[in-house]
Design an enzyme around this catalytic site. Structure first.
Site, PDB file in Angstrom:
ATOM      1  N   ASP A 144      38.844  50.455  13.316  1.00 47.32           N
ATOM      2  CA  ASP A 144      39.085  49.380  14.259  1.00 47.32           C
ATOM      3  C   ASP A 144      37.720  49.127  14.960  1.00 47.32           C
ATOM      4  O   ASP A 144      37.347  49.825  15.711  1.00 47.32           O
ATOM      5  CB  ASP A 144      40.253  50.052  15.221  1.00 47.32           C
ATOM      6  CG  ASP A 144      40.775  48.835  15.990  1.00 47.32           C
ATOM      7  OD1 ASP A 144      39.929  47.770  16.378  1.00 47.32           O
ATOM      8  OD2 ASP A 144      41.846  48.818  16.317  1.00 47.32           O
ATOM      9  N   TYR A 193      44.504  52.398  20.330  1.00 47.02           N
ATOM     10  CA  TYR A 193      45.092  51.548  20.940  1.00 47.02           C
ATOM     11  C   TYR A 193      46.661  52.069  20.882  1.00 47.02           C
ATOM     12  O   TYR A 193      47.153  52.643  19.953  1.00 47.02           O
ATOM     13  CB  TYR A 193      44.735  50.390  20.326  1.00 47.02           C
ATOM     14  CG  TYR A 193      45.853  49.161  20.603  1.00 47.02           C
ATOM     15  CD1 TYR A 193      46.021  48.776  22.081  1.00 47.02           C
ATOM     16  CD2 TYR A 193      46.849  48.569  19.955  1.00 47.02           C
ATOM     17  CE1 TYR A 193      47.087  47.889  22.262  1.00 47.02           C
ATOM     18  CE2 TYR A 193      47.606  47.608  20.055  1.00 47.02           C
ATOM     19  CZ  TYR A 193      47.726  47.131  21.463  1.00 47.02           C
ATOM     20  OH  TYR A 193      48.689  46.517  21.868  1.00 47.02           O
ATOM     21  N   LYS A 218      40.595  39.578  21.084  1.00 47.29           N
ATOM     22  CA  LYS A 218      39.920  39.890  22.185  1.00 47.29           C
ATOM     23  C   LYS A 218      38.630  39.146  22.089  1.00 47.29           C
ATOM     24  O   LYS A 218      38.520  37.881  22.384  1.00 47.29           O
ATOM     25  CB  LYS A 218      39.727  41.348  22.001  1.00 47.29           C
ATOM     26  CG  LYS A 218      41.070  42.078  21.781  1.00 47.29           C
ATOM     27  CD  LYS A 218      41.880  42.049  22.850  1.00 47.29           C
ATOM     28  CE  LYS A 218      42.987  42.940  23.025  1.00 47.29           C
ATOM     29  NZ  LYS A 218      43.914  43.034  21.694  1.00 47.29           N
ATOM     30  N   ARG A 257      51.412  29.601   3.646  1.00 45.27           N
ATOM     31  CA  ARG A 257      51.303  30.958   3.822  1.00 45.27           C
ATOM     32  C   ARG A 257      50.591  32.157   2.763  1.00 45.27           C
ATOM     33  O   ARG A 257      49.878  32.789   3.272  1.00 45.27           O
ATOM     34  CB  ARG A 257      52.851  31.583   3.339  1.00 45.27           C
ATOM     35  CG  ARG A 257      53.163  33.055   3.380  1.00 45.27           C
ATOM     36  CD  ARG A 257      54.607  33.518   3.456  1.00 45.27           C
ATOM     37  NE  ARG A 257      55.216  32.888   2.516  1.00 45.27           N
ATOM     38  CZ  ARG A 257      55.418  33.481   1.127  1.00 45.27           C
ATOM     39  NH1 ARG A 257      54.554  34.459   0.858  1.00 45.27           N
ATOM     40  NH2 ARG A 257      55.981  32.867   0.322  1.00 45.27           N
TER      41      ARG A 257
END
Length: 380
Positions: A169, A98, A194, A46
């Site tokens: 972004d 978005y 993406k 982690r």
């Protein structure tokens, strides 16, 4: 190394015992330490995992930045950037972002005691009118789904003069086409699902930063929040990045031919794409990026039905997302941006006849033929 070579050969190069051409997949939750008090770079996955660290270094190198952080999703990346905010802070956010980002801003901010202001046009925003509690600017450029282009360098300069952080972004562009950190941004976030991954088979996010103090804070929150990218998805993301330049080149080439075809078609009312000279953002896009990407939106004229058009498409799939090798079409008002109120959709131009296309790497003539036959079936 230039971008295309770095995409293949970048990342960690320290594993020297067995020199595979691909960095190994470390499926281990924990790592053996030499002795008490003598802890290595990797202790618990982690916190840090070699395979994830490899893709983090690779993404940072491609951005010409110091640090990368790989997250479990694009929203995980955005949420990590927002983790820097405290109750009482305010954020400026551009009006068409978005839908998941808008959901976070419009709902989670209130729960955390954070306020926001929607900015329709950052290029003409008066930062002198921003309130003293404004801590961050968050923008997408080109924006989703109307492909509005914001002057990153100008906005970041004005924001920094007021002591604000700038988050960009950059999902639509990737570092292959645009490097916001070089234009003054403090933090860059990606839905790596993406173009970076490129095959519509994983969910991933990335955060890139140059500042040491920002990285320390973001790394702490990455570890504590735990929304890290798994080793296997990190491996797949690295694999996807290797072909990013060739995929993006082909997708952009296809896109340019398609939008030029659509701009002249009787069915199309308007094409939203900064790679067209008719687009108001054309010159600015050329100034701050080396391409315009492979997403665009259109509206149809009244004598063509958008639902019938989408239903008639045979190669294009009706689906959310973008950046894969396949071409997609979606209806933003009911799919990607359904979280926007009808009033806000109308205000910023997300109309019922707006369709967003994400162009893949198929033969462009097949894609144009598919669009042409669908238009004929959509004629009222």
């Amino acid at each position: 190394m230039k971008y295309a070579s770095l995409a293949i050969h970048g990342g960690r190069r320290e594993d020297a015992e067995i020199k595979g051409v691909n960095y190994p997949l470390y499926l281990s939750s924990t790592f053996v330490q030499d002795s008490i008090g003598d802890y290595g770079e990797f202790v618990y996955s982690r916190s840090n995992n070699p395979t994830r660290n490899n893709v983090e270094q690779l993404i940072a190198q491609l951005e010409e930045a110091k640090y990368g952080l790989a997250m479990a999703s694009g929203m995980g990346a955005t949420a990590l950037a927002f983790s820097l905010l405290k109750p009482g802070d305010k954020v400026l956010v551009n009006s068409n972002v978005y839908g998941g980002t808008w959901n976070y801003v419009s709902r989670v901010f209130e729960e955390r005691g954070i306020t926001y202001e929607v900015v329709t046009d950052f290029n003409h925003y008066d930062f002198d009118k921003a309130t003293a509690d404004t801590r961050m600017v968050f923008l997408e450029t080109p924006s989703n789904p109307l492909l509005y282009v914001t002057d990153i360098e100008s906005v970041c300069k004005k924001a920094h003069e007021k002591g604000m952080l700038c988050v960009v972004d950059n999902t639509f562009m990737t570092s292959y086409l645009q490097k916001p950190l070089k234009l003054g941004a403090d933090i860059v976030v990606y839905s790596a699902t993406k173009y970076y991954a490129g095959h519509s088979d994983i969910i991933a996010g990335a955060v890139v930063v140059d500042d040491d103090d920002l990285y320390t804070s973001l790394k702490f929150h990455q570890k504590i929040l735990g929304a890290i990218l798994s080793p296997f998805d990190s491996f797949l993301l690295t694999r996807g990045i290797k072909t990013l330049p060739v995929r993006m080149d082909r997708s952009q080439e296809n896109t340019q031919k398609i939008v030029e075809y659509l701009e002249k078609h009787e069915a199309v009312k308007k094409v939203y794409y900064p790679g067209l000279k008719s687009n108001e953002g054309y010159e600015l896009q050329k100034k701050q990026a080396t391409g315009s990407g492979a997403c665009f939106s259109i509206t149809l004229n009244d004598n063509f039905d958008s639902v019938a058009f989408c239903n008639a498409l045979e190669i294009f799939d009706l689906a959310v997302s973008l950046g894969g090798v396949e071409s997609l079409v979606c209806h933003p008002a009911s799919m990607t941006h359904e979280s926007y109120s009808k009033e806000l959709q109308d205000e910023i131009g997300i109309t019922d006849d707006l369709l967003r296309f994400a162009i893949g790497i198929e033969d462009v003539d097949d894609l144009i033929d598919d669009i042409a036959q669908a238009f004929e079936k959509a004629r009222k």
